[in-house]
Design a protein around this motif. Sequence first.
Motif, PDB file in Angstrom:
ATOM      1  N   ILE A  27       0.851  -1.190   0.000  1.00  0.00           N
ATOM      2  CA  ILE A  27       0.000   0.000   0.000  1.00  0.00           C
ATOM      3  C   ILE A  27       0.890   1.244   0.000  1.00  0.00           C
ATOM      4  CG2 ILE A  27      -1.827   1.272   1.178  1.00  0.00           C
ATOM      5  CD1 ILE A  27      -2.628  -1.346   2.527  1.00  0.00           C
ATOM      6  N   ILE A  28       0.741   2.070  -1.032  1.00  0.00           N
ATOM      7  CA  ILE A  28       1.468   3.336  -1.135  1.00  0.00           C
ATOM      8  C   ILE A  28       0.502   4.453  -0.728  1.00  0.00           C
ATOM      9  CG2 ILE A  28       2.756   4.882  -2.651  1.00  0.00           C
ATOM     10  CD1 ILE A  28       3.229   2.450  -4.493  1.00  0.00           C
ATOM     11  N   THR A  29       0.819   5.132   0.352  1.00  0.00           N
ATOM     12  CA  THR A  29      -0.058   6.189   0.858  1.00  0.00           C
ATOM     13  C   THR A  29       0.542   7.549   0.529  1.00  0.00           C
ATOM     14  OG1 THR A  29      -0.811   4.764   2.674  1.00  0.00           O
ATOM     15  CG2 THR A  29      -1.223   7.130   2.880  1.00  0.00           C
ATOM     16  N   LEU A  30      -0.207   8.350  -0.231  1.00  0.00           N
ATOM     17  CA  LEU A  30       0.222   9.693  -0.613  1.00  0.00           C
ATOM     18  C   LEU A  30      -0.553  10.715   0.203  1.00  0.00           C
ATOM     19  CD1 LEU A  30       0.104   9.272  -4.516  1.00  0.00           C
ATOM     20  CD2 LEU A  30       2.028   8.790  -2.985  1.00  0.00           C
ATOM     21  N   GLN A  31       0.172  11.628   0.816  1.00  0.00           N
ATOM     22  CA  GLN A  31      -0.460  12.696   1.600  1.00  0.00           C
ATOM     23  C   GLN A  31      -0.741  13.880   0.676  1.00  0.00           C
ATOM     24  OE1 GLN A  31      -1.200  12.599   4.984  1.00  0.00           O
ATOM     25  NE2 GLN A  31      -2.210  14.578   4.739  1.00  0.00           N
ATOM     26  N   LYS A  32      -2.002  14.264   0.542  1.00  0.00           N
ATOM     27  CA  LYS A  32      -2.362  15.383  -0.327  1.00  0.00           C
ATOM     28  C   LYS A  32      -1.823  16.696   0.238  1.00  0.00           C
ATOM     29  CE  LYS A  32      -6.698  13.283  -1.906  1.00  0.00           C
ATOM     30  NZ  LYS A  32      -8.180  13.413  -1.914  1.00  0.00           N
ATOM     31  N   ALA A  33      -1.330  17.542  -0.652  1.00  0.00           N
ATOM     32  CA  ALA A  33      -0.871  18.865  -0.219  1.00  0.00           C
ATOM     33  C   ALA A  33      -2.058  19.740   0.164  1.00  0.00           C
ATOM     34  CB  ALA A  33      -0.053  19.531  -1.327  1.00  0.00           C
ATOM     35  N   GLU A  34      -3.197  19.523  -0.502  1.00  0.00           N
ATOM     36  CA  GLU A  34      -4.423  20.238  -0.193  1.00  0.00           C
ATOM     37  C   GLU A  34      -5.562  19.240  -0.084  1.00  0.00           C
ATOM     38  OE1 GLU A  34      -5.196  23.265  -3.044  1.00  0.00           O
ATOM     39  OE2 GLU A  34      -3.375  24.409  -2.621  1.00  0.00           O
ATOM     40  N   LYS A  35      -6.400  19.422   0.906  1.00  0.00           N
ATOM     41  CA  LYS A  35      -7.543  18.533   1.078  1.00  0.00           C
ATOM     42  C   LYS A  35      -8.501  18.687  -0.092  1.00  0.00           C
ATOM     43  CE  LYS A  35      -7.371  18.818   6.134  1.00  0.00           C
ATOM     44  NZ  LYS A  35      -8.118  19.187   7.360  1.00  0.00           N
ATOM     45  N   GLY A  36      -9.199  17.599  -0.404  1.00  0.00           N
ATOM     46  CA  GLY A  36     -10.162  17.661  -1.493  1.00  0.00           C
ATOM     47  C   GLY A  36     -10.155  16.407  -2.333  1.00  0.00           C
ATOM     48  N   ASN A  37     -11.042  16.375  -3.323  1.00  0.00           N
ATOM     49  CA  ASN A  37     -11.215  15.196  -4.169  1.00  0.00           C
ATOM     50  C   ASN A  37     -10.366  15.289  -5.433  1.00  0.00           C
ATOM     51  OD1 ASN A  37     -12.743  12.686  -4.812  1.00  0.00           O
ATOM     52  ND2 ASN A  37     -13.445  13.911  -6.539  1.00  0.00           N
ATOM     53  N   TRP A  38      -9.717  14.185  -5.780  1.00  0.00           N
ATOM     54  CA  TRP A  38      -8.996  14.075  -7.049  1.00  0.00           C
ATOM     55  C   TRP A  38      -9.911  13.400  -8.061  1.00  0.00           C
ATOM     56  CZ3 TRP A  38      -3.164  12.383  -6.375  1.00  0.00           C
ATOM     57  CH2 TRP A  38      -2.517  13.313  -5.547  1.00  0.00           C
ATOM     58  N   LEU A  39     -10.029  13.989  -9.248  1.00  0.00           N
ATOM     59  CA  LEU A  39     -10.833  13.372 -10.300  1.00  0.00           C
ATOM     60  C   LEU A  39     -10.104  12.203 -10.944  1.00  0.00           C
ATOM     61  CD1 LEU A  39     -12.319  16.565 -12.005  1.00  0.00           C
ATOM     62  CD2 LEU A  39     -13.369  15.082 -10.288  1.00  0.00           C
ATOM     63  N   ASP A  40      -8.792  12.217 -10.853  1.00  0.00           N
ATOM     64  CA  ASP A  40      -7.980  11.145 -11.436  1.00  0.00           C
ATOM     65  C   ASP A  40      -6.663  11.088 -10.684  1.00  0.00           C
ATOM     66  OD1 ASP A  40      -6.880   9.181 -13.004  1.00  0.00           O
ATOM     67  OD2 ASP A  40      -7.432  10.105 -14.903  1.00  0.00           O
ATOM     68  N   LEU A  41      -5.939   9.972 -10.834  1.00  0.00           N
ATOM     69  CA  LEU A  41      -4.622   9.853 -10.211  1.00  0.00           C
ATOM     70  C   LEU A  41      -3.570  10.590 -11.029  1.00  0.00           C
ATOM     71  CD1 LEU A  41      -2.956   8.535  -7.924  1.00  0.00           C
ATOM     72  CD2 LEU A  41      -2.604   6.576  -9.439  1.00  0.00           C
ATOM     73  N   TYR A  42      -3.750  10.576 -12.354  1.00  0.00           N
ATOM     74  CA  TYR A  42      -2.782  11.177 -13.259  1.00  0.00           C
ATOM     75  C   TYR A  42      -3.164  12.614 -13.608  1.00  0.00           C
ATOM     76  CZ  TYR A  42      -1.168   6.387 -14.045  1.00  0.00           C
ATOM     77  OH  TYR A  42      -0.689   5.112 -13.879  1.00  0.00           O
TER      78      TYR A  42
END
Length: 222
Positions: free
Chosen positions: A145-160
Amino acid sequence: MAMDLNADLEELRHLQSIAKRPRVVSLLSSEIHNLEKAQRAVEESNQVKATPIQTPLQISTARSSEISYTTVGSFSWDQENEKVKIYVSLEGVNQEQVVSNFQPWSFDVKFHDVQGKNYRCAVPKLNKAIVPEKCRLTVKPHRVIITLQKAEKGNWLDLYFKEDKLKPSLENKADPMAGIMDLMKNMYDEGDEDMKRTIAKAWSEARSGKKADPLKGYGSDL
């Protein structure tokens, strides 16, 4: 120090060989035993110093430029408000043989010696920025499991990361109409039949020399 120990041992052994009193022989034997232990400790210490110890990470980093990798064919991902989790299905991963590189807009994880193969999971440009120092890896028996911490909270529409289709091309900045034409082309490619007919009519009038506003026909149908 090692030379002094050797000299002391030789002298003690010589004294032991000529000693006659049982108590003296016992004392000499005990001291010889202590010096032999000290001698072995010094030898082991010297051997460790003479052989540099490489951590698993150093070993993997050194090899990474020399070996080939199999790209992880597929993986799944989900997200929370603050994190993105990527699930890589790999069995037999050794935590000490994993090399990870997290950057503000990308990550690259290499798995060495997984059942005789080397794998790589990487995204060269993420949808949004992350905090590298807060990202982490969790190795489980059947997956990583690779856990990425978002720089800003919110929803990503895609990973790329994806370019904005409506953003005018930088190459056409010199032409004031280039941005509008790019916009119309995207609208034509993605629009329904009525929209395509309207835009085609505007293009036709522009090419015929009428110099009509390319958006006028489309706007009249709204």
